[in-house]
Motif scaffolding. Structure first.
Motif, PDB file in Angstrom:
ATOM      1  N   LEU A 119      36.312  31.668  42.872  1.00 56.90           N
ATOM      2  CA  LEU A 119      36.518  30.583  41.930  1.00 56.90           C
ATOM      3  C   LEU A 119      35.601  29.523  41.775  1.00 56.90           C
ATOM      4  O   LEU A 119      35.057  28.967  40.928  1.00 56.90           O
ATOM      5  N   MET A 120      34.761  29.379  43.003  1.00 61.55           N
ATOM      6  CA  MET A 120      33.784  28.244  43.214  1.00 61.55           C
ATOM      7  C   MET A 120      32.355  28.464  42.498  1.00 61.55           C
ATOM      8  O   MET A 120      31.391  27.732  42.348  1.00 61.55           O
ATOM      9  N   ARG A 121      32.083  29.950  42.399  1.00 60.29           N
ATOM     10  CA  ARG A 121      30.970  30.376  41.828  1.00 60.29           C
ATOM     11  C   ARG A 121      30.617  29.989  40.441  1.00 60.29           C
ATOM     12  O   ARG A 121      31.640  29.992  39.671  1.00 60.29           O
ATOM     13  N   PRO A 122      29.448  29.377  40.007  1.00 57.71           N
ATOM     14  CA  PRO A 122      28.997  29.327  38.572  1.00 57.71           C
ATOM     15  C   PRO A 122      29.391  30.413  37.861  1.00 57.71           C
ATOM     16  O   PRO A 122      29.550  30.208  36.401  1.00 57.71           O
ATOM     17  N   ASP A 123      29.226  31.810  38.217  1.00 54.74           N
ATOM     18  CA  ASP A 123      29.300  32.669  37.251  1.00 54.74           C
ATOM     19  C   ASP A 123      30.597  33.621  37.496  1.00 54.74           C
ATOM     20  O   ASP A 123      30.830  34.981  37.463  1.00 54.74           O
ATOM     21  N   VAL A 124      31.697  32.782  37.649  1.00 52.42           N
ATOM     22  CA  VAL A 124      32.981  33.294  37.957  1.00 52.42           C
ATOM     23  C   VAL A 124      33.531  34.457  36.872  1.00 52.42           C
ATOM     24  O   VAL A 124      33.958  35.535  37.180  1.00 52.42           O
ATOM     25  N   ILE A 125      33.222  33.721  35.881  1.00 53.04           N
ATOM     26  CA  ILE A 125      33.495  34.679  34.680  1.00 53.04           C
ATOM     27  C   ILE A 125      32.700  36.018  34.574  1.00 53.04           C
ATOM     28  O   ILE A 125      33.253  37.105  34.420  1.00 53.04           O
TER      29      ILE A 125
ATOM     30  N   GLN B 158      27.977  40.086  48.109  1.00 55.10           N
ATOM     31  CA  GLN B 158      28.753  41.245  47.736  1.00 55.10           C
ATOM     32  C   GLN B 158      30.037  40.687  47.566  1.00 55.10           C
ATOM     33  O   GLN B 158      30.588  39.894  48.151  1.00 55.10           O
ATOM     34  N   ILE B 159      30.603  41.482  46.672  1.00 56.00           N
ATOM     35  CA  ILE B 159      31.783  40.957  46.097  1.00 56.00           C
ATOM     36  C   ILE B 159      33.061  42.396  46.011  1.00 56.00           C
ATOM     37  O   ILE B 159      32.275  43.260  45.726  1.00 56.00           O
ATOM     38  N   PHE B 160      34.222  42.011  46.528  1.00 51.77           N
ATOM     39  CA  PHE B 160      35.191  43.226  46.743  1.00 51.77           C
ATOM     40  C   PHE B 160      36.225  42.869  45.794  1.00 51.77           C
ATOM     41  O   PHE B 160      36.432  41.720  45.573  1.00 51.77           O
ATOM     42  N   TRP B 161      36.962  43.994  45.114  1.00 57.74           N
ATOM     43  CA  TRP B 161      38.247  43.654  44.616  1.00 57.74           C
ATOM     44  C   TRP B 161      38.874  44.828  44.976  1.00 57.74           C
ATOM     45  O   TRP B 161      38.629  45.994  45.336  1.00 57.74           O
TER      46      TRP B 161
ATOM     47  N   LEU C 278      45.692  42.189  41.689  1.00 55.76           N
ATOM     48  CA  LEU C 278      44.437  42.647  41.916  1.00 55.76           C
ATOM     49  C   LEU C 278      43.605  41.382  42.367  1.00 55.76           C
ATOM     50  O   LEU C 278      43.840  40.124  41.903  1.00 55.76           O
ATOM     51  N   THR C 279      43.134  41.560  43.665  1.00 57.53           N
ATOM     52  CA  THR C 279      42.410  40.248  44.177  1.00 57.53           C
ATOM     53  C   THR C 279      40.786  40.459  44.252  1.00 57.53           C
ATOM     54  O   THR C 279      40.364  41.549  44.628  1.00 57.53           O
ATOM     55  N   VAL C 280      40.204  39.344  43.888  1.00 57.98           N
ATOM     56  CA  VAL C 280      38.853  39.551  43.837  1.00 57.98           C
ATOM     57  C   VAL C 280      38.260  38.309  44.898  1.00 57.98           C
ATOM     58  O   VAL C 280      38.738  37.202  45.077  1.00 57.98           O
ATOM     59  N   MET C 281      37.422  39.003  45.692  1.00 60.83           N
ATOM     60  CA  MET C 281      37.002  38.046  46.974  1.00 60.83           C
ATOM     61  C   MET C 281      35.552  38.137  47.350  1.00 60.83           C
ATOM     62  O   MET C 281      34.883  39.422  46.802  1.00 60.83           O
ATOM     63  N   LEU C 282      34.987  37.352  47.915  1.00 59.44           N
ATOM     64  CA  LEU C 282      33.877  37.637  48.472  1.00 59.44           C
ATOM     65  C   LEU C 282      33.871  38.540  49.825  1.00 59.44           C
ATOM     66  O   LEU C 282      34.855  38.342  50.563  1.00 59.44           O
ATOM     67  N   ALA C 283      33.060  39.628  50.038  1.00 60.19           N
ATOM     68  CA  ALA C 283      33.028  40.448  51.242  1.00 60.19           C
ATOM     69  C   ALA C 283      32.968  39.871  52.451  1.00 60.19           C
ATOM     70  O   ALA C 283      33.568  40.188  53.228  1.00 60.19           O
TER      71      ALA C 283
ATOM     72  N   GLU D  52      34.374  39.696  34.905  1.00 58.21           N
ATOM     73  CA  GLU D  52      33.847  41.015  33.812  1.00 58.21           C
ATOM     74  C   GLU D  52      33.286  42.305  34.704  1.00 58.21           C
ATOM     75  O   GLU D  52      33.682  43.171  33.957  1.00 58.21           O
ATOM     76  N   ARG D  53      32.714  42.097  35.562  1.00 54.82           N
ATOM     77  CA  ARG D  53      32.086  42.932  36.374  1.00 54.82           C
ATOM     78  C   ARG D  53      33.252  43.955  36.794  1.00 54.82           C
ATOM     79  O   ARG D  53      33.235  45.128  36.935  1.00 54.82           O
ATOM     80  N   VAL D  54      34.335  43.272  37.341  1.00 55.65           N
ATOM     81  CA  VAL D  54      35.673  43.952  37.816  1.00 55.65           C
ATOM     82  C   VAL D  54      36.016  44.745  36.790  1.00 55.65           C
ATOM     83  O   VAL D  54      36.410  45.897  37.029  1.00 55.65           O
ATOM     84  N   LYS D  55      36.334  44.065  35.494  1.00 58.91           N
ATOM     85  CA  LYS D  55      36.718  44.808  34.486  1.00 58.91           C
ATOM     86  C   LYS D  55      35.796  46.044  34.145  1.00 58.91           C
ATOM     87  O   LYS D  55      36.413  47.175  33.533  1.00 58.91           O
ATOM     88  N   ALA D  56      34.592  46.032  34.170  1.00 59.04           N
ATOM     89  CA  ALA D  56      33.735  47.049  33.769  1.00 59.04           C
ATOM     90  C   ALA D  56      33.464  48.018  34.890  1.00 59.04           C
ATOM     91  O   ALA D  56      32.916  48.852  34.607  1.00 59.04           O
ATOM     92  N   PHE D  57      33.894  48.042  36.200  1.00 61.51           N
ATOM     93  CA  PHE D  57      33.655  48.719  37.267  1.00 61.51           C
ATOM     94  C   PHE D  57      34.175  50.266  36.986  1.00 61.51           C
ATOM     95  O   PHE D  57      35.154  50.374  36.437  1.00 61.51           O
ATOM     96  N   THR D  58      33.017  51.142  37.083  1.00 60.24           N
ATOM     97  CA  THR D  58      33.358  52.637  37.070  1.00 60.24           C
ATOM     98  C   THR D  58      32.732  53.537  38.135  1.00 60.24           C
ATOM     99  O   THR D  58      32.754  54.637  38.259  1.00 60.24           O
TER     100      THR D  58
END
Length: 106
Positions: free
Chosen positions: A30-36, A69-72, A98-103, A40-46
């Protein structure tokens, strides 16, 4: 046992829309300036493969965003969130979280 293909479809539907469950991001995300952009990368993950998706449920993903590294992870709870879901393939008895976190915080 439940139907992994149905769980996968429900997981993909939720993850790509963020509708039908709860999305939680840890403070580091949440503190990242690029949180959005991260969400969006989580949504697009394939990029599912046997290493990150051994049961074919599309319930975990990892990617690098600006050298971090980001984990979801998707978890299945009962509708009241007091215990695990009795059947993740049944959206009537399951709340997806769905949890999004720093690895590094995993």
């Amino acid at each position: 046992m439940y139907d992994a293909a149905k769980v996968r479809a429900l997981n993909d539907e939720f993850r790509t829309s963020f509708k039908g469950g709860r999305v939680v991001a840890t403070p580091g995300v949440l503190m990242r300036p690029d949180v959005i952009a991260v969400l969006e990368r989580v949504k697009a993950f394939t990029e599912f493969d046997p290493d990150n998706d051994p049961h074919g449920e599309h319930d975990f993903g990892a990617f690098v965003q600006h050298d971090q590294q980001i984990f979801w992870k998707l978890d299945y709870y009962s509708v009241d969130l007091n215990q695990g879901s009795p059947d993740p393939s049944d959206s009537g008895v399951t709340t997806r979280v769905l949890t999004v976190m720093l690895a590094e915080k995993y």
